[in-house]
Design a protein around this motif. Structure first.
Motif, PDB file in Angstrom:
ATOM      1  N   ASP A 136      -2.727  -1.940   8.115  1.00 40.94           N
ATOM      2  CA  ASP A 136      -3.976  -1.659   7.414  1.00 40.94           C
ATOM      3  C   ASP A 136      -4.080  -2.501   6.146  1.00 40.94           C
ATOM      4  OD1 ASP A 136      -4.703   0.253   9.252  1.00 40.94           O
ATOM      5  OD2 ASP A 136      -3.724   1.870   8.144  1.00 40.94           O
ATOM      6  N   ASP A 137      -5.318  -2.731   5.706  1.00 41.84           N
ATOM      7  CA  ASP A 137      -5.530  -3.415   4.433  1.00 41.84           C
ATOM      8  C   ASP A 137      -5.118  -2.500   3.290  1.00 41.84           C
ATOM      9  OD1 ASP A 137      -6.525  -5.723   5.582  1.00 41.84           O
ATOM     10  OD2 ASP A 137      -8.590  -4.984   5.585  1.00 41.84           O
ATOM     11  N   CYS A 138      -4.711  -3.096   2.196  1.00 43.74           N
ATOM     12  CA  CYS A 138      -4.288  -2.338   1.024  1.00 43.74           C
ATOM     13  C   CYS A 138      -5.504  -1.692   0.352  1.00 43.74           C
ATOM     14  CB  CYS A 138      -3.570  -3.272   0.052  1.00 43.74           C
ATOM     15  SG  CYS A 138      -3.096  -2.461  -1.475  1.00 43.74           S
ATOM     16  N   PRO A 139      -5.468  -0.366   0.120  1.00 37.92           N
ATOM     17  CA  PRO A 139      -6.602   0.303  -0.518  1.00 37.92           C
ATOM     18  C   PRO A 139      -6.547   0.262  -2.051  1.00 37.92           C
ATOM     19  CG  PRO A 139      -4.976   1.925   0.099  1.00 37.92           C
ATOM     20  CD  PRO A 139      -4.448   0.580   0.575  1.00 37.92           C
ATOM     21  N   LEU A 140      -5.478  -0.306  -2.607  1.00 38.18           N
ATOM     22  CA  LEU A 140      -5.266  -0.258  -4.049  1.00 38.18           C
ATOM     23  C   LEU A 140      -5.810  -1.502  -4.750  1.00 38.18           C
ATOM     24  CD1 LEU A 140      -1.580   1.044  -3.980  1.00 38.18           C
ATOM     25  CD2 LEU A 140      -3.683   2.379  -4.145  1.00 38.18           C
ATOM     26  N   THR A 141      -6.212  -1.322  -6.008  1.00 38.47           N
ATOM     27  CA  THR A 141      -6.694  -2.451  -6.811  1.00 38.47           C
ATOM     28  C   THR A 141      -5.499  -3.228  -7.361  1.00 38.47           C
ATOM     29  OG1 THR A 141      -6.665  -1.235  -8.899  1.00 38.47           O
ATOM     30  CG2 THR A 141      -8.683  -1.069  -7.552  1.00 38.47           C
ATOM     31  N   GLY A 142      -5.773  -4.403  -7.885  1.00 36.11           N
ATOM     32  CA  GLY A 142      -4.730  -5.223  -8.488  1.00 36.11           C
ATOM     33  C   GLY A 142      -4.011  -4.521  -9.624  1.00 36.11           C
ATOM     34  N   ARG A 143      -4.757  -3.834 -10.481  1.00 39.23           N
ATOM     35  CA  ARG A 143      -4.154  -3.114 -11.608  1.00 39.23           C
ATOM     36  C   ARG A 143      -3.297  -1.944 -11.124  1.00 39.23           C
ATOM     37  NH1 ARG A 143      -3.125  -5.033 -16.652  1.00 39.23           N
ATOM     38  NH2 ARG A 143      -5.005  -5.572 -17.755  1.00 39.23           N
ATOM     39  N   GLU A 144      -3.774  -1.223 -10.106  1.00 37.79           N
ATOM     40  CA  GLU A 144      -2.978  -0.121  -9.554  1.00 37.79           C
ATOM     41  C   GLU A 144      -1.657  -0.638  -8.997  1.00 37.79           C
ATOM     42  OE1 GLU A 144      -6.898   2.581  -8.382  1.00 37.79           O
ATOM     43  OE2 GLU A 144      -5.872   1.424  -6.840  1.00 37.79           O
ATOM     44  N   LEU A 145      -1.728  -1.769  -8.302  1.00 33.72           N
ATOM     45  CA  LEU A 145      -0.501  -2.371  -7.773  1.00 33.72           C
ATOM     46  C   LEU A 145       0.430  -2.816  -8.893  1.00 33.72           C
ATOM     47  CD1 LEU A 145      -2.047  -4.477  -4.876  1.00 33.72           C
ATOM     48  CD2 LEU A 145      -0.616  -2.435  -4.642  1.00 33.72           C
ATOM     49  N   GLU A 146      -0.151  -3.341  -9.959  1.00 36.48           N
ATOM     50  CA  GLU A 146       0.650  -3.813 -11.092  1.00 36.48           C
ATOM     51  C   GLU A 146       1.433  -2.662 -11.733  1.00 36.48           C
ATOM     52  OE1 GLU A 146       0.030  -6.532 -15.112  1.00 36.48           O
ATOM     53  OE2 GLU A 146      -1.672  -5.404 -14.307  1.00 36.48           O
TER      54      GLU A 146
ATOM     55  N   ALA B  66       3.862  -0.782 -21.984  1.00 34.19           N
ATOM     56  CA  ALA B  66       4.261  -1.970 -22.753  1.00 34.19           C
ATOM     57  C   ALA B  66       4.416  -3.186 -21.842  1.00 34.19           C
ATOM     58  CB  ALA B  66       5.564  -1.692 -23.496  1.00 34.19           C
ATOM     59  N   GLN B  67       4.957  -2.954 -20.661  1.00 36.99           N
ATOM     60  CA  GLN B  67       5.210  -4.058 -19.731  1.00 36.99           C
ATOM     61  C   GLN B  67       3.909  -4.680 -19.207  1.00 36.99           C
ATOM     62  OE1 GLN B  67       8.045  -3.049 -16.646  1.00 36.99           O
ATOM     63  NE2 GLN B  67       7.379  -4.746 -15.361  1.00 36.99           N
ATOM     64  N   VAL B  68       2.914  -3.831 -18.924  1.00 33.92           N
ATOM     65  CA  VAL B  68       1.659  -4.340 -18.341  1.00 33.92           C
ATOM     66  C   VAL B  68       0.548  -4.491 -19.382  1.00 33.92           C
ATOM     67  CG1 VAL B  68       2.211  -3.451 -16.041  1.00 33.92           C
ATOM     68  CG2 VAL B  68       0.860  -2.042 -17.610  1.00 33.92           C
TER      69      VAL B  68
ATOM     70  N   ALA C 279      -4.862   7.430  -9.746  1.00 32.62           N
ATOM     71  CA  ALA C 279      -5.778   6.886  -8.734  1.00 32.62           C
ATOM     72  C   ALA C 279      -4.998   6.389  -7.516  1.00 32.62           C
ATOM     73  CB  ALA C 279      -6.613   5.754  -9.332  1.00 32.62           C
ATOM     74  N   ALA C 280      -3.884   5.701  -7.770  1.00 31.55           N
ATOM     75  CA  ALA C 280      -3.063   5.194  -6.663  1.00 31.55           C
ATOM     76  C   ALA C 280      -2.481   6.339  -5.846  1.00 31.55           C
ATOM     77  CB  ALA C 280      -1.948   4.302  -7.208  1.00 31.55           C
ATOM     78  N   MET C 281      -2.002   7.371  -6.533  1.00 35.82           N
ATOM     79  CA  MET C 281      -1.447   8.531  -5.836  1.00 35.82           C
ATOM     80  C   MET C 281      -2.505   9.199  -4.963  1.00 35.82           C
ATOM     81  SD  MET C 281       0.793   9.946  -9.070  1.00 35.82           S
ATOM     82  CE  MET C 281       0.581  11.652  -8.623  1.00 35.82           C
ATOM     83  N   ALA C 282      -3.713   9.338  -5.486  1.00 36.47           N
ATOM     84  CA  ALA C 282      -4.798   9.973  -4.729  1.00 36.47           C
ATOM     85  C   ALA C 282      -5.146   9.144  -3.488  1.00 36.47           C
ATOM     86  CB  ALA C 282      -6.023  10.151  -5.618  1.00 36.47           C
ATOM     87  N   LYS C 283      -5.244   7.825  -3.666  1.00 31.19           N
ATOM     88  CA  LYS C 283      -5.597   6.960  -2.526  1.00 31.19           C
ATOM     89  C   LYS C 283      -4.532   6.986  -1.434  1.00 31.19           C
ATOM     90  CE  LYS C 283      -8.396   3.612  -5.123  1.00 31.19           C
ATOM     91  NZ  LYS C 283      -8.445   2.209  -5.612  1.00 31.19           N
ATOM     92  N   LEU C 284      -3.267   7.116  -1.840  1.00 33.89           N
ATOM     93  CA  LEU C 284      -2.175   7.090  -0.867  1.00 33.89           C
ATOM     94  C   LEU C 284      -1.798   8.477  -0.368  1.00 33.89           C
ATOM     95  CD1 LEU C 284       0.104   4.353  -2.488  1.00 33.89           C
ATOM     96  CD2 LEU C 284      -1.567   4.104  -0.637  1.00 33.89           C
ATOM     97  N   GLY C 285      -2.390   9.520  -0.985  1.00 28.65           N
ATOM     98  CA  GLY C 285      -2.138  10.882  -0.537  1.00 28.65           C
ATOM     99  C   GLY C 285      -0.716  11.351  -0.794  1.00 28.65           C
TER     100      GLY C 285
END
Length: 200
Positions: free
Chosen positions: A136-146, A162-164, A177-183
């Motif tokens: 499947d395509d990744c449902p997450l945004t670039g910032r969420e992945l970061e 601090a890192q990002v 948001a990432a947790m919600a998208k990935l369930g």
């Protein structure tokens, strides 16, 4: 004789696998390990032809151990896993892993795969390969992945921020948001899922 290192954190599985493979006339189990740290150390000490590594093994994982072993030795790697995600398969192949098999593989079939790998061939379980092609395509945004990538180390929210270069509250929002998208129920589970899928 094909010299083997068997590494799995579950004693029963490791012992059974070593015993069954040891019954094969052309296979010799020269070392057994319960952690990735021991697997790498024993590979350097015993220099097996093939290392059969559990993917889900502490403290790092089997893929990390494979990369460390392959950086120094010509030992071929067969990864064994319960859950094979497409991203892990891609990383394994890129790291020079020669075999990728599920834990449901019978010992006699694994012995055949080990012989093929020793002869210079690669083996990827057909079901794992099929799932990689149907990814499947990744449902997450670039910032969420970061922020998930930064959280894989177990860092605190403040350290991730601090890192990002984001505010802690913003990091929390991206992680939620990432947790919600990935369930999933935790940022660690979200980061692990994203890693398994090959998104980070």
């Amino acid at each position: 004789m094909i010299r083997l290192l068997i590494a799995d954190d579950e004693d029963l599985i490791r012992g059974a696998l070593a015993a069954l493979l040891g019954l094969e006339a052309d296979l010799d189990v020269v070392a057994e390990a319960a952690t990735t740290t021991d697997a790498v150390r024993l590979a350097h000490e015993r220099r097996p032809d093939i290392a059969v590594l559990d993917l889900e093994m502490p403290p790092a994982d089997g893929l990390h151990a494979a990369q460390e072993i392959r950086a120094v030795l010509s030992t071929r790697i067969v990864l064994v896993t319960r859950h094979a995600r497409p991203g892990v398969l891609r990383r394994a192949l890129a790291a020079g892993v020669s075999g990728f098999v599920p834990k449901t593989t019978p010992a006699t079939r694994l012995a055949e795969i080990i012989r093929d790998v020793a002869a210079g061939r690669r083996y990827v379980d057909p079901d794992i390969a099929a799932s990689a092609l149907a990814e499947d395509d990744c449902p997450l945004t670039g910032r969420e992945l970061e922020v998930l990538r930064a959280s894989r180390t177990g860092a605190s929210i403040n350290d991730i921020a601090a890192q990002v270069h984001l505010a802690p509250g913003t990091v929390r929002n991206y992680l939620s948001a990432a947790m919600a998208k990935l369930g999933v129920g935790s940022r660690h589970a979200a980061a692990h899922r994203a890693w398994e899928e090959g998104w980070i």
